[in-house]
Design an enzyme around this catalytic site. Structure first.
Site, PDB file in Angstrom:
ATOM      1  N   ARG A  91      24.994  41.748 -32.085  1.00  0.00           N
ATOM      2  CA  ARG A  91      24.410  40.419 -32.398  1.00  0.00           C
ATOM      3  C   ARG A  91      23.982  39.677 -31.174  1.00  0.00           C
ATOM      4  O   ARG A  91      22.841  39.082 -31.157  1.00  0.00           O
ATOM      5  CB  ARG A  91      25.533  39.694 -32.929  1.00  0.00           C
ATOM      6  CG  ARG A  91      25.647  39.711 -34.298  1.00  0.00           C
ATOM      7  CD  ARG A  91      27.056  39.308 -34.907  1.00  0.00           C
ATOM      8  NE  ARG A  91      28.110  39.899 -34.202  1.00  0.00           N
ATOM      9  CZ  ARG A  91      29.432  39.320 -34.607  1.00  0.00           C
ATOM     10  NH1 ARG A  91      29.776  38.700 -35.482  1.00  0.00           N
ATOM     11  NH2 ARG A  91      30.294  40.256 -33.924  1.00  0.00           N
ATOM     12  N   HIS A 234      39.899  60.436 -30.267  1.00  0.00           N
ATOM     13  CA  HIS A 234      39.355  61.321 -28.962  1.00  0.00           C
ATOM     14  C   HIS A 234      40.588  61.997 -28.310  1.00  0.00           C
ATOM     15  O   HIS A 234      40.212  62.954 -27.616  1.00  0.00           O
ATOM     16  CB  HIS A 234      38.965  59.903 -28.013  1.00  0.00           C
ATOM     17  CG  HIS A 234      40.226  59.275 -27.391  1.00  0.00           C
ATOM     18  ND1 HIS A 234      41.180  58.362 -28.092  1.00  0.00           N
ATOM     19  CD2 HIS A 234      40.764  59.417 -26.154  1.00  0.00           C
ATOM     20  CE1 HIS A 234      41.907  57.700 -27.328  1.00  0.00           C
ATOM     21  NE2 HIS A 234      41.834  58.356 -26.164  1.00  0.00           N
ATOM     22  N   LYS A 238      40.276  65.775 -25.739  1.00  0.00           N
ATOM     23  CA  LYS A 238      40.918  66.075 -24.722  1.00  0.00           C
ATOM     24  C   LYS A 238      40.871  67.413 -24.202  1.00  0.00           C
ATOM     25  O   LYS A 238      41.641  68.419 -25.080  1.00  0.00           O
ATOM     26  CB  LYS A 238      42.451  65.254 -24.281  1.00  0.00           C
ATOM     27  CG  LYS A 238      42.307  63.803 -24.453  1.00  0.00           C
ATOM     28  CD  LYS A 238      43.566  63.259 -24.266  1.00  0.00           C
ATOM     29  CE  LYS A 238      43.535  61.757 -24.544  1.00  0.00           C
ATOM     30  NZ  LYS A 238      43.280  60.931 -23.362  1.00  0.00           N
ATOM     31  N   GLU A 272      52.557  54.639 -22.645  1.00  0.00           N
ATOM     32  CA  GLU A 272      51.684  53.810 -21.758  1.00  0.00           C
ATOM     33  C   GLU A 272      52.370  52.717 -20.775  1.00  0.00           C
ATOM     34  O   GLU A 272      53.208  52.205 -21.471  1.00  0.00           O
ATOM     35  CB  GLU A 272      50.779  53.210 -22.778  1.00  0.00           C
ATOM     36  CG  GLU A 272      49.881  54.286 -23.650  1.00  0.00           C
ATOM     37  CD  GLU A 272      48.650  53.491 -24.110  1.00  0.00           C
ATOM     38  OE1 GLU A 272      47.634  53.484 -23.895  1.00  0.00           O
ATOM     39  OE2 GLU A 272      49.060  53.003 -25.312  1.00  0.00           O
ATOM     40  N   ASP A 291      47.954  52.570 -34.836  1.00  0.00           N
ATOM     41  CA  ASP A 291      47.157  52.571 -33.503  1.00  0.00           C
ATOM     42  C   ASP A 291      47.415  54.055 -32.930  1.00  0.00           C
ATOM     43  O   ASP A 291      46.193  54.746 -32.480  1.00  0.00           O
ATOM     44  CB  ASP A 291      47.484  51.596 -32.546  1.00  0.00           C
ATOM     45  CG  ASP A 291      46.578  51.345 -31.394  1.00  0.00           C
ATOM     46  OD1 ASP A 291      45.453  51.569 -31.635  1.00  0.00           O
ATOM     47  OD2 ASP A 291      46.997  51.464 -30.272  1.00  0.00           O
ATOM     48  N   HIS A 296      46.723  59.731 -33.071  1.00  0.00           N
ATOM     49  CA  HIS A 296      46.652  60.786 -31.964  1.00  0.00           C
ATOM     50  C   HIS A 296      47.961  61.400 -32.044  1.00  0.00           C
ATOM     51  O   HIS A 296      47.924  62.659 -31.588  1.00  0.00           O
ATOM     52  CB  HIS A 296      46.694  59.886 -30.696  1.00  0.00           C
ATOM     53  CG  HIS A 296      45.632  58.819 -30.649  1.00  0.00           C
ATOM     54  ND1 HIS A 296      44.250  59.294 -30.981  1.00  0.00           N
ATOM     55  CD2 HIS A 296      45.592  57.490 -30.110  1.00  0.00           C
ATOM     56  CE1 HIS A 296      43.616  58.014 -30.562  1.00  0.00           C
ATOM     57  NE2 HIS A 296      44.199  57.206 -30.176  1.00  0.00           N
ATOM     58  N   LYS A 396      53.964  51.020 -25.652  1.00  0.00           N
ATOM     59  CA  LYS A 396      53.260  50.328 -24.485  1.00  0.00           C
ATOM     60  C   LYS A 396      54.358  49.381 -23.649  1.00  0.00           C
ATOM     61  O   LYS A 396      55.431  49.275 -23.809  1.00  0.00           O
ATOM     62  CB  LYS A 396      52.326  49.205 -25.049  1.00  0.00           C
ATOM     63  CG  LYS A 396      51.076  49.996 -25.628  1.00  0.00           C
ATOM     64  CD  LYS A 396      50.214  48.811 -25.854  1.00  0.00           C
ATOM     65  CE  LYS A 396      48.919  49.278 -26.772  1.00  0.00           C
ATOM     66  NZ  LYS A 396      48.146  50.489 -26.097  1.00  0.00           N
TER      67      LYS A 396
END
Ligand code: BG6
Length: 545
Positions: A91, A234, A238, A272, A291, A296, A396
């Site tokens: 945008r 993703h 790896k 993480e 998530d 994953h 996390k």
């Protein structure tokens, strides 16, 4: 051919350098240095056709952090097709020049390969920008004329790779408009490699639960055929994740013991150290289960647990992944309470510095129960894995960033050294370090030098860095290149996505009914005590990687 090039390999060389099965087929054609005789005409080459990549949501974080650096590294390190061009759509009212400047800054920040003025000039000549609302027909009229002009000027032959890097709320608008504007053409199968193609890459989250994932699958199917859709995770790009398959299926040593007769349990950890880093708004809707686990961690589970595919190719690999996902038994009903632990980080210390808790992050509701940590016990109900628990954990603000798969084997049936040892040796463990310190370690017992029969556990360690001496390409480099080449092996098929949602759905339902309430854990610790209790109950403990 120049005099420095190696002579062409003979048939005998080819046979000698490849791991072939008894039918002469190579299970790891992509890992072999000599190309791939089994791929069809579309994918039997590693330089893609001339094409334009259209990135929707190009002003966002993903493009700046991942896509553009990966495209630059690809362009510098790998032959991208001549005339390769990128059109960004968003945008914001940028000009082509402003877009190029922004992308240069992103590449300087995130790419492996340094930027030189000359190389950048050449690359950026292929960067274009179209401003517009994703829901407005005008955006697609503008895009269509831009694409035509690029085809003429840069000879990109009408081939298109659409990349949806926006928030998922825009996916339906973009897909529909690509269809109605005629920019996207639905094709079931490309029979002639010279035919022009268009494909679409979709980022996660692919749906919010089973129902919404199915709905999105339907919506996309009205405009694109399954062969044109590349659902990205993703983790599959790896190197270390692909190497799990190489480790298992390109060696004779390990596969015979990868089963219930020898394996005691498996732990998959994706820890993480960072918090939600300003993505509180997104994370509130998602949480760690959607998530990280649905995508994953289940992908890691499939590569470690699937049966050997007949050949390393799209449907063969994905058939096996779907088969193993279908055998996964998630916690059902009341089991959610003890087998699906959720936690949320509170304030604490990271690297000696105080950090705030999740509830005070931007975009987070003050009474939020959203989980930033999950520990899950799964079983796989099939011949190979019956009764071997799989423990998955992600979070996390844990003490350090580490992703690994640890396979713990059963103890020896009889220890003849029992009178001489200080402590009985632990079990053998194979640890696949996905990141960082990429590599594989095998733990085994060894005799301590000296006159007694003392034993100690010792590691046998393989490090990617020191063995191959170069940094691995980023996951996005591999995946973008594969999408351009039309190779779907490392992308998720619709049944895979649906089945993965089917595994997490009972947990989402159980949590929605108040089972296994969200527990606080201090930042910088390994999650709530209930997660430790879950594995302790089975006689194990979490690894402290
Ligand atoms: C993303 C998640 O898909 O993966 C993030 O949305 C997470 O929350 C990230 O931080 C982890 O990826 P990596 O490659 O850093 O392990």
């Amino acid at each position: 051919m120049t005099s420095t090039q190696a002579p062409a390999p003979t048939a005998a060389d080819i046979t000698a350098t490849r791991g072939q099965d008894s039918g002469g087929r190579n299970l790891f054609d992509d890992f072999a240095p000599l190309g791939n005789p089994l791929r069809d005409g579309l994918t039997d080459k590693r330089t893609p056709d001339p094409c334009v990549m259209v990135i929707f949501g190009v002003t966002g974080d993903l493009t700046a952090r991942k896509l553009m650096p990966a495209l630059w590294d690809l362009a510098v390190g790998h032959p991208l097709p001549e005339g390769f061009s990128i059109v960004g759509v968003s945008r914001r009212s940028w000009t082509d020049e402003e877009f190029r400047e922004e992308m240069r800054a992103a590449v300087v920040r995130g790419a492996r390969t340094p930027v030189t003025d000359e190389a950048w000039k050449q690359f950026s000549e292929g960067l274009f920008y179209v401003a517009g609302d994703f829901a407005a027909a005008q955006t697609y009229t503008d895009l269509a004329s831009r694409l035509e002009a690029i085809d003429t000027e840069r000879r990109t032959q009408g081939n298109r790779l659409f990349y949806l890097a926006t928030s998922p709320t825009y996916f339906p608008d973009i897909i529909e408009n690509l269809g109605t504007s005629g920019i996207a053409e639905r094709r079931e199968i490309y029979s002639d490699p010279r035919e022009r193609w268009n494909r679409v890459v979709v980022e996660k989250p692919f749906g919010h639960d089973v129902e919404s994932a199915r709905q999105l699958i339907q919506e996309m199917a009205t405009v694109f055929s399954e062969q044109q859709i590349y659902r990205i995770d993703h983790y599959l790009g790896k190197e270390t994740v692909q190497n799990v398959m190489a480790f298992r299926f390109a060696n004779i040593l390990f596969e015979p013991v990868f089963n219930r007769s020898y394996v005691e349990h498996i732990q998959i950890t994706a820890a993480e150290a960072i918090g939600v880093e300003g993505r509180g708004g997104y994370y509130e809707d998602s949480g760690a289960l959607r998530d990280m686990v649905q995508s994953h961690l289940l992908q890691l589970l499939t590569v470690v647990a699937m049966e050997p595919p007949a050949v390393f190719r799209g449907d063969e690999v994905r058939d096996e992944k779907v088969k193993v996902l279908r055998s996964v038994v998630p916690p059902i009903g009341p089991q959610v309470d003890s087998r699906a632990i959720r936690g949320q980080y509170g304030a604490g210390y990271m690297g000696g510095k105080p950090v705030e808790g999740y509830l005070t992050e931007r975009g987070v509701r003050p009474e939020s129960q959203t989980e930033t940590f999950v520990a899950l016990k799964l079983e796989i109900d099939n011949w190979r894995w019956a009764n071997v628990p799989f423990y998955l954990r992600t979070g996390k603000r844990l003490p350090r960033r580490v992703t690994e798969i640890a396979i713990t084997f059963k103890k020896v049936p009889h220890l003849m050294f029992r009178n001489a040892v200080d402590t009985a040796p632990d079990s053998n463990v194979i640890t696949m370090r996905i990141q960082p310190d990429e590599g594989i370690a095998i733990r085994f017992a060894a005799k301590v030098p000296g006159p007694t029969n003392k034993l100690r556990n010792v590691p046998m360690d393989f490090y990617y860095g020191s063995t191959f001496g170069e940094t691995s390409p980023d996951a996005y480099e591999r995946l973008i290149l594969d999408a351009m080449l039309g190779d779907p092996t490392l992308f998720q098929r619709r049944d895979e996505v649906e089945t993965a949602w089917g595994i997490v759905q009972p947990v989402l339902d159980g949590w929605a009914n108040g089972l296994s309430p969200t527990r606080q854990y201090d930042s910088g610790t390994w999650g709530p005590a209930e997660a430790d209790a879950m594995v302790r109950e089975d006689g194990f403990h979490w690894r402290r990687p």
